[in-house]
Design an enzyme around this catalytic site. Sequence first.
Site, PDB file in Angstrom:
ATOM      1  N   ASP A 120      36.792  39.233  39.454  1.00 43.13           N
ATOM      2  CA  ASP A 120      37.373  40.544  39.980  1.00 43.13           C
ATOM      3  C   ASP A 120      36.164  40.833  41.290  1.00 43.13           C
ATOM      4  OD1 ASP A 120      40.039  42.925  41.853  1.00 43.13           O
ATOM      5  OD2 ASP A 120      40.116  42.469  39.521  1.00 43.13           O
TER       6      ASP A 120
ATOM      7  N   HIS B 199      40.770  39.371  45.816  1.00 37.87           N
ATOM      8  CA  HIS B 199      40.297  39.492  44.774  1.00 37.87           C
ATOM      9  C   HIS B 199      38.949  38.693  44.688  1.00 37.87           C
ATOM     10  CE1 HIS B 199      42.942  43.188  42.403  1.00 37.87           C
ATOM     11  NE2 HIS B 199      43.870  42.172  43.731  1.00 37.87           N
TER      12      HIS B 199
ATOM     13  N   GLU C 174      47.701  41.043  44.924  1.00 37.02           N
ATOM     14  CA  GLU C 174      47.229  41.469  46.254  1.00 37.02           C
ATOM     15  C   GLU C 174      46.349  40.563  46.880  1.00 37.02           C
ATOM     16  OE1 GLU C 174      47.327  45.613  43.681  1.00 37.02           O
ATOM     17  OE2 GLU C 174      45.802  44.055  43.281  1.00 37.02           O
TER      18      GLU C 174
ATOM     19  N   TRP D 263      54.423  42.163  37.011  1.00 46.24           N
ATOM     20  CA  TRP D 263      53.932  43.455  36.852  1.00 46.24           C
ATOM     21  C   TRP D 263      54.403  44.599  38.350  1.00 46.24           C
ATOM     22  CZ3 TRP D 263      50.847  46.085  40.741  1.00 46.24           C
ATOM     23  CH2 TRP D 263      50.130  45.254  42.136  1.00 46.24           C
TER      24      TRP D 263
ATOM     25  N   TRP E 277      43.355  48.058  32.592  1.00 49.03           N
ATOM     26  CA  TRP E 277      42.669  48.007  33.582  1.00 49.03           C
ATOM     27  C   TRP E 277      41.455  48.889  33.620  1.00 49.03           C
ATOM     28  CZ3 TRP E 277      43.519  43.632  36.260  1.00 49.03           C
ATOM     29  CH2 TRP E 277      44.826  43.400  36.386  1.00 49.03           C
TER      30      TRP E 277
END
Length: 467
Positions: free
Chosen positions: A129, A204, A268, A334, A409
């Site tokens: 990430d 990410h 994202e 998600w 997370w």
Amino acid sequence: MSDLIAIIPAPRELVRGEGYWTSADPIGDALRTVVENLPDDEYRIDVTTDGARLSAGSDQALRHAEQTFAQLVGPNGVPVVSIADAPRFAWRGMMLDVARHFMPKEFVLRIIDALELHRMNSLHLHLTDDQGWRVQIDAYPKLTEVGAWRPETMIGKMSHGQTEFEYDGTRHGGFYTKDDLREIVAYAEERGINVVPEIDLPGHMQAAIAAYPELGNNPDNPIGVRQVWGISDDVLNVNDATVDFVRTVLREVLDIFPGPYIHLGGDECPADQWRESEAAQAKQAELGLTDAAQLQGWFTAQVSSVLAEDGRRLVGWDEMVETDCPKDAVIMAWRGADRGEIAAKAGHDVVMAPHESVYFDYYQADPETEPLAIGHFTPLEKVYDFEVVPAGLTAEEAARIIGTQCQVWTEYMEDEDRVGYMLFPRMSAFAEKAWGSPKTPFPDFLARLQIHLPRLTALGLNHRPLD
Ligand code: TNX
């Protein structure tokens, strides 16, 4: 002394008889057989006052029988029962984010123990990430030399639009060598658990860009490994050299992880930098795309061919459905249960991971009295009430819901104790949903949980106490 049978996840059918089988070594003395006529995923346990027999349709089902049987053994002996059991879903998973905070290998092994205890079968490791790259890649050593470390980390809760930060002044990082990961994979495999590695792309990726600035859209302005949470604008560029770079990385990843599924993220990914980059604009025009965001689908297709060539299946977060992704990609829904519906209707196999029910970085009680968390509110009972299959699907579409996964997370979890606190006992409630245990009134579940929690402690895992 409690006489309650406390099996978590509860088996589908359990009929209790009179009395107990008392043996000095019930685990050693029980008979075990793998039986051809039983379905692969099914097992039975028959206990009489004279002995116990575990029968199963496969080695994997026999492992499940062993776990259930161990939870039957109590202070009075083994209660006389007959159990017939099989899981409802094929994918019973848990995701651990080892990128935001690195977690030692030993802890990952303990998590695998907990998955086995709950008859779960998939561990998804979020290995990369913005804030850290955690997997050794021989072709690109700087991914871990540089990308696995950040000089410091922001303090406190990140709020939307925040630009000023306070930092802790403490270097954080670490990574797994290939040997570490092979050990994790082998340990999991012995326990019937598949490890799904995730290389999150093309967003990410700030840690990788910090290590190799040529992967980014502004190589003349080098950036560091990200030290705050949230979504980074720094995403991979779409140059052919970057596609080659990622393919090389993925080939090494495939070599470490033999399982059928490889997760390539896809969540994202802001397209702002692609809109501003001449090279990305040229690529967009060359491909005849109308919007820069469509470059994501193109990029994923370019790199995921490496998976297909090796007979592996692509897994991605639900944003991938909006990019032009392969139909056989498994989608993890998600952003909400509705995203699972959309993906199933589009013909994808789907793993339900809706944040409102199964994100265990959310608060489980009043934030006033809880350790800092990312926000929201997902108490134990909400997890227990989770319905895996979204309403509004036809039978054919519902069959594409291949399972479910809970997510941890770790932005706000700096160590193993905090992860344990956030994960348990919510994962125990989740396991009943994944397995398809008959739903009992919540207080009955709590009563079983009272007996179950010491099993986690015995594995060396922390948990939040019951209220
Ligand atoms: C969204 S879920 C993310 C993660 C964050 C998480 C925090 C997903 C695919 N992306 O990067 O850690 O929210 O809850």
